[in-house]
Design a protein around this motif. Structure first.
Motif, PDB file in Angstrom:
ATOM      1  N   THR A   1       7.331  18.516   3.661  1.00 55.03           N
ATOM      2  CA  THR A   1       8.194  17.655   4.481  1.00 55.03           C
ATOM      3  C   THR A   1       8.449  16.305   3.819  1.00 55.03           C
ATOM      4  O   THR A   1       9.396  15.615   4.177  1.00 55.03           O
ATOM      5  CB  THR A   1       7.562  17.430   5.860  1.00 55.03           C
ATOM      6  N   ASP A   2       7.610  15.927   2.860  1.00 52.92           N
ATOM      7  CA  ASP A   2       7.781  14.638   2.182  1.00 52.92           C
ATOM      8  C   ASP A   2       8.545  14.761   0.875  1.00 52.92           C
ATOM      9  O   ASP A   2       8.831  13.751   0.228  1.00 52.92           O
ATOM     10  CB  ASP A   2       6.407  14.009   1.891  1.00 52.92           C
TER      11      ASP A   2
ATOM     12  N   VAL B   1       3.302  20.480  -6.477  1.00 48.44           N
ATOM     13  CA  VAL B   1       2.775  19.753  -5.326  1.00 48.44           C
ATOM     14  C   VAL B   1       2.360  20.775  -4.267  1.00 48.44           C
ATOM     15  O   VAL B   1       3.101  21.731  -4.017  1.00 48.44           O
ATOM     16  CB  VAL B   1       3.837  18.789  -4.755  1.00 48.44           C
ATOM     17  N   PRO B   2       1.179  20.620  -3.644  1.00 46.40           N
ATOM     18  CA  PRO B   2       0.767  21.569  -2.594  1.00 46.40           C
ATOM     19  C   PRO B   2       1.801  21.674  -1.482  1.00 46.40           C
ATOM     20  O   PRO B   2       2.488  20.709  -1.149  1.00 46.40           O
ATOM     21  CB  PRO B   2      -0.544  20.950  -2.084  1.00 46.40           C
ATOM     22  N   GLU B   3       1.895  22.860  -0.900  1.00 44.86           N
ATOM     23  CA  GLU B   3       2.934  23.134   0.085  1.00 44.86           C
ATOM     24  C   GLU B   3       2.815  22.281   1.346  1.00 44.86           C
ATOM     25  O   GLU B   3       3.787  22.102   2.065  1.00 44.86           O
ATOM     26  CB  GLU B   3       2.921  24.615   0.469  1.00 44.86           C
ATOM     27  N   ARG B   4       1.624  21.717   1.617  1.00 46.13           N
ATOM     28  CA  ARG B   4       1.469  20.899   2.828  1.00 46.13           C
ATOM     29  C   ARG B   4       2.284  19.609   2.763  1.00 46.13           C
ATOM     30  O   ARG B   4       2.512  18.950   3.778  1.00 46.13           O
ATOM     31  CB  ARG B   4      -0.005  20.575   3.066  1.00 46.13           C
TER      32      ARG B   4
ATOM     33  N   ILE C   1       5.391   8.913  -4.847  1.00 44.34           N
ATOM     34  CA  ILE C   1       5.239   7.906  -3.794  1.00 44.34           C
ATOM     35  C   ILE C   1       5.875   8.451  -2.522  1.00 44.34           C
ATOM     36  O   ILE C   1       7.104   8.467  -2.384  1.00 44.34           O
ATOM     37  CB  ILE C   1       5.891   6.569  -4.189  1.00 44.34           C
ATOM     38  N   LYS C   2       5.035   8.910  -1.589  1.00 48.07           N
ATOM     39  CA  LYS C   2       5.565   9.444  -0.328  1.00 48.07           C
ATOM     40  C   LYS C   2       6.046   8.319   0.579  1.00 48.07           C
ATOM     41  O   LYS C   2       7.061   8.437   1.259  1.00 48.07           O
ATOM     42  CB  LYS C   2       4.493  10.256   0.388  1.00 48.07           C
ATOM     43  N   GLN C   3       5.286   7.215   0.618  1.00 42.32           N
ATOM     44  CA  GLN C   3       5.611   6.112   1.513  1.00 42.32           C
ATOM     45  C   GLN C   3       5.039   4.827   0.946  1.00 42.32           C
ATOM     46  O   GLN C   3       3.940   4.818   0.386  1.00 42.32           O
ATOM     47  CB  GLN C   3       5.044   6.371   2.914  1.00 42.32           C
ATOM     48  N   SER C   4       5.766   3.732   1.080  1.00 45.45           N
ATOM     49  CA  SER C   4       5.295   2.421   0.629  1.00 45.45           C
ATOM     50  C   SER C   4       5.503   1.416   1.755  1.00 45.45           C
ATOM     51  O   SER C   4       6.564   1.373   2.372  1.00 45.45           O
ATOM     52  CB  SER C   4       6.063   1.977  -0.627  1.00 45.45           C
ATOM     53  N   ARG C   5       4.457   0.602   2.020  1.00 38.01           N
ATOM     54  CA  ARG C   5       4.537  -0.374   3.102  1.00 38.01           C
ATOM     55  C   ARG C   5       3.587  -1.521   2.819  1.00 38.01           C
ATOM     56  O   ARG C   5       2.793  -1.469   1.883  1.00 38.01           O
ATOM     57  CB  ARG C   5       4.167   0.276   4.441  1.00 38.01           C
ATOM     58  N   GLU C   6       3.673  -2.564   3.645  1.00 35.40           N
ATOM     59  CA  GLU C   6       2.784  -3.712   3.549  1.00 35.40           C
ATOM     60  C   GLU C   6       1.590  -3.515   4.490  1.00 35.40           C
ATOM     61  O   GLU C   6       1.762  -3.078   5.628  1.00 35.40           O
ATOM     62  CB  GLU C   6       3.519  -4.998   3.916  1.00 35.40           C
TER      63      GLU C   6
ATOM     64  N   VAL D   1       0.860  -1.177   0.000  1.00 35.31           N
ATOM     65  CA  VAL D   1       0.000   0.000   0.000  1.00 35.31           C
ATOM     66  C   VAL D   1       0.899   1.230   0.000  1.00 35.31           C
ATOM     67  O   VAL D   1       1.933   1.254   0.664  1.00 35.31           O
ATOM     68  CB  VAL D   1      -0.950   0.001   1.216  1.00 35.31           C
ATOM     69  N   ARG D   2       0.493   2.231  -0.770  1.00 35.01           N
ATOM     70  CA  ARG D   2       1.339   3.404  -0.922  1.00 35.01           C
ATOM     71  C   ARG D   2       0.563   4.668  -0.591  1.00 35.01           C
ATOM     72  O   ARG D   2      -0.604   4.797  -0.929  1.00 35.01           O
ATOM     73  CB  ARG D   2       1.864   3.494  -2.354  1.00 35.01           C
ATOM     74  N   ASP D   3       1.266   5.563   0.069  1.00 37.33           N
ATOM     75  CA  ASP D   3       0.749   6.900   0.316  1.00 37.33           C
ATOM     76  C   ASP D   3       1.335   7.780  -0.779  1.00 37.33           C
ATOM     77  O   ASP D   3       2.555   7.979  -0.848  1.00 37.33           O
ATOM     78  CB  ASP D   3       1.178   7.375   1.707  1.00 37.33           C
ATOM     79  N   GLU D   4       0.487   8.282  -1.656  1.00 36.77           N
ATOM     80  CA  GLU D   4       0.995   8.964  -2.838  1.00 36.77           C
ATOM     81  C   GLU D   4       0.266  10.276  -3.089  1.00 36.77           C
ATOM     82  O   GLU D   4      -0.836  10.508  -2.581  1.00 36.77           O
ATOM     83  CB  GLU D   4       0.877   8.058  -4.063  1.00 36.77           C
TER      84      GLU D   4
END
Length: 361
Positions: free
Chosen positions: A206-207, A200-203, A268-273, A48-51
């Motif tokens: 950090t990513d 990309v929006p400024e919020r 892709i900000k973060q990828s995990r299981e 699952v990815r946070d994108e």
């Protein structure tokens, strides 16, 4: 005695009527006994990815507009539209007869002064000739060398070469044309890799770290993904859009991507299981979420779950479900907790389920 006989007769008639009804039930009675079919999915760990999604524009890795530095007539054009060229390859030759002659004259002057200096060096040592004469000749030699360099530079300016390897654009000149400084000859783009700029929006600042993965797709190549990495982030936020420009680099070995293309980008900000189930399995009741499971006895169980990240068609379950459990994803409306069901892993092509679980072609 008569009362006992009457009771026995009535009891016999009632039993006979019950047996008759059991043997002659209508279609509705038979349909009530049919076990409904349901489609289940096995709860499993998936990536699952946070994108972040955005639109971007491609740029050449290196790009230049080829022009002339001097005013001169074109002697020959040595390229065609769209050619792939190497660094230093000759593109246009301008007329250079005058410059070659000046180079020859400058070389003769240098050689003449060097011979004269060599001839009087011994005389200067023997003090036959004054040292000022040797200094004069040395100055003449230095001046002649400078004139030679100037003539060679002017000669090189008549040769227009590729400053780096890449693909040429459309030719804008012809043989015999008079070129002036700034006249466009063609374009040269290095597209062995392309840059992709997107906002990309400024919020999400950090990513936005160089090295993050990006996936991009283009209308010209449906179904194909181009993978790259974030190269850099702009040092300023646009005050009108409150967004920051991110630049990614995408390898382009087959030269499919061209400068100026519009691309859909996923950063892709973060990828995990995570434990994912199809979104159709979720039963929302007020602020709570439930799913229907099929246990080892093919009975329906209701389970409350905690929902995490959602993505298109899928939902992350952070609590309430274990890996390997069978979750009903089709046929939820025709079953209740405790019902017996016939689980199937997938819907068969051409088969449709009615409200009672029967199948029809």
């Amino acid at each position: 005695m008569k009362k006992i006989i009457t009771i026995l007769v009535l009891g016999g008639l009632a039993w006979a009527g019950f047996q008759y009804l059991q043997q002659n039930k209508g279609p509705e009675a038979k349909r009530a006994r049919i076990v409904p079919n349901v489609v289940v999915a096995t709860a499993a760990m998936q990536a699952v990815r946070d994108e972040v999604e955005a639109l971007g524009t491609t740029l050449a890795n290196e790009s230049v507009n080829i022009t002339a530095k001097v005013t001169e007539v074109v002697a020959s054009v040595n390229f065609n539209d769209g050619d792939l060229v190497a660094k230093g390859e000759l593109l246009v030759q301008l007329q250079d007869a005058e410059q070659r002659a000046k180079v020859t004259v400058a070389k003769v002057k240098v050689s003449d002064h060097q011979r004269e200096l060599k001839r009087i060096s011994t005389l200067v040592t023997n003090q036959t000739v004054a040292e000022t004469e040797r200094d004069r000749l040395q100055t003449a030699i230095d001046t002649a060398k400078a004139e030679l360099e100037q003539a060679e530079s002017a000669l090189r300016d008549r040769r227009i070469v590729a400053p780096f390897a890449g693909r040429l654009g459309l030719r804008q000149i012809s043989n015999g044309a008079l070129l002036t400084p700034g006249t466009s000859i063609t374009t040269l783009d290095d597209i062995s890799s392309v840059k992709l700029d997107f906002s990309v929006p400024e919020r999400f600042l950090t990513d936005l770290i160089p090295g993050k993965d990006v996936e991009a797709s283009a209308v010209a190549y449906p179904g194909e993904l181009f993978i790259g990495k974030v190269l850099s982030v702009d040092s300023r936020v646009n005050p009108a859009t409150r967004a920051v420009t991110v630049r990614a680099e995408i390898p382009n070995p087959q030269a499919k991507l061209l400068p100026g293309m519009l691309m859909k980008v996923k950063l892709i900000k973060q990828s995990r299981e995570a434990l994912l189930v199809p979104e159709s399995a979720i039963i929302p009741i007020q602020k709570k979420h439930f799913v229907y499971l099929v246990n080892g006895y093919n009975r329906v169980e209701q389970r409350q779950v905690t929902v995490g990240l959602r993505k298109r068609g899928w939902v992350e379950l952070t609590d309430g479900i274990e890996m390997g459990e069978q979750i009903i994803i089709r046929g939820i409306l025709k079953v209740r907790p405790g019902d017996e069901v016939k689980p199937e892993q997938e819907e068969h092509f051409g088969r449709h389920y009615d409200d009672n679980g029967e199948t029809a072609a």
